[in-house]
Design a protein around this motif. Structure first.
Motif, PDB file in Angstrom:
ATOM      1  N   UNK A  51       0.649  -1.075  -0.244  1.00 46.92           N
ATOM      2  CA  UNK A  51       0.312  -0.316  -0.431  1.00 46.92           C
ATOM      3  C   UNK A  51       1.107   1.343   0.158  1.00 46.92           C
ATOM      4  N   UNK A  52       1.802   1.006   0.759  1.00 46.37           N
ATOM      5  CA  UNK A  52       2.292   2.446   0.907  1.00 46.37           C
ATOM      6  C   UNK A  52       4.095   2.454  -0.545  1.00 46.37           C
ATOM      7  N   UNK A  53       4.447   0.741  -0.805  1.00 47.99           N
ATOM      8  CA  UNK A  53       5.015   1.222  -2.038  1.00 47.99           C
ATOM      9  C   UNK A  53       5.396   1.921  -2.340  1.00 47.99           C
ATOM     10  N   UNK A  54       6.807   2.787  -3.378  1.00 48.26           N
ATOM     11  CA  UNK A  54       8.057   2.385  -2.653  1.00 48.26           C
ATOM     12  C   UNK A  54       8.652   2.796  -1.612  1.00 48.26           C
ATOM     13  N   UNK A  97      15.008   2.008  -3.561  1.00 46.51           N
ATOM     14  CA  UNK A  97      15.147   3.500  -3.176  1.00 46.51           C
ATOM     15  C   UNK A  97      15.565   4.061  -4.974  1.00 46.51           C
ATOM     16  N   UNK A  98      15.794   3.071  -5.735  1.00 44.52           N
ATOM     17  CA  UNK A  98      15.930   3.417  -7.266  1.00 44.52           C
ATOM     18  C   UNK A  98      14.659   4.135  -7.730  1.00 44.52           C
ATOM     19  N   UNK A  99      14.192   3.413  -7.432  1.00 47.80           N
ATOM     20  CA  UNK A  99      12.109   3.289  -8.124  1.00 47.80           C
ATOM     21  C   UNK A  99      11.666   4.788  -8.026  1.00 47.80           C
ATOM     22  N   UNK A 100      12.340   4.388  -6.164  1.00 44.57           N
ATOM     23  CA  UNK A 100      11.698   6.068  -5.586  1.00 44.57           C
ATOM     24  C   UNK A 100      11.858   6.970  -5.836  1.00 44.57           C
ATOM     25  N   UNK A 142       7.775   8.608 -10.957  1.00 44.01           N
ATOM     26  CA  UNK A 142       6.996   9.559 -10.357  1.00 44.01           C
ATOM     27  C   UNK A 142       5.668   8.768 -10.078  1.00 44.01           C
ATOM     28  N   UNK A 143       4.957   9.339  -9.225  1.00 45.09           N
ATOM     29  CA  UNK A 143       3.358   9.619  -9.025  1.00 45.09           C
ATOM     30  C   UNK A 143       3.512   6.647  -8.824  1.00 45.09           C
ATOM     31  N   UNK A 144       4.080   7.104  -7.950  1.00 42.35           N
ATOM     32  CA  UNK A 144       4.487   5.018  -8.538  1.00 42.35           C
ATOM     33  C   UNK A 144       3.209   5.117  -7.196  1.00 42.35           C
TER      34      UNK A 144
END
Length: 134
Positions: A12-15, A47-50, A54-56
């Motif tokens: 739910x909170x990813x990333x 961390x790379x994804x975050x 954007x707007x993950x």
């Protein structure tokens, strides 16, 4: 809180705000683009994804446990930071293995689409792949 509860919360909170303590230090991770071992490397991947995308949003469709295996069904979406901010969608599923200490020792991600289908979504007019179970 059970491991499944923690995973639901993490999806739910990813990333952001991931619970890395549920992973073994030598966790093995593999998806269609990456393969590595280690909780620190797993943290760096998220961390790379975050940082880059954007707007993950990671939508969890299903989660279940069978013995030492946990299966999740999900769709991952983000906007790529190109001038037109294409919305990318990857439908997939994961198979997690829990070790004797109750930590995730293996995390395998599978996609219901090819890496080429993901790449094509970056161009105008491309349709995102649909999740086959929805």
């Amino acid at each position: 809180m059970t491991l499944l509860d923690i995973l639901r919360q993490d999806y739910q909170s990813f990333p952001e705000a991931q619970t890395y303590e549920i992973y073994a230090e030598d966790v093995y991770f593999k998806d269609p683009l990456n393969e590595f071992r280690g909780c620190d490397r797993y943290r760096q991947n998220i961390h790379f994804i975050a940082t880059w995308f954007k707007a993950v949003h990671l939508e969890l469709h299903d989660i279940r446990q069978e013995g030492d295996r946990i299966f999740t069904d999900w769709t991952l979406q983000w906007n790529t930071p190109l001038p037109w901010f294409p919305r990318i969608s990857i439908p997939g599923w994961s198979e997690l293995t829990v070790n004797a200490e109750g930590k995730i020792s293996r995390h395998l991600d599978y996609w219901h689409c090819s890496p080429g289908q993901v790449l094509r979504q970056h161009f105008p007019g491309a349709s995102p792949p649909k999740h086959p179970n929805l």
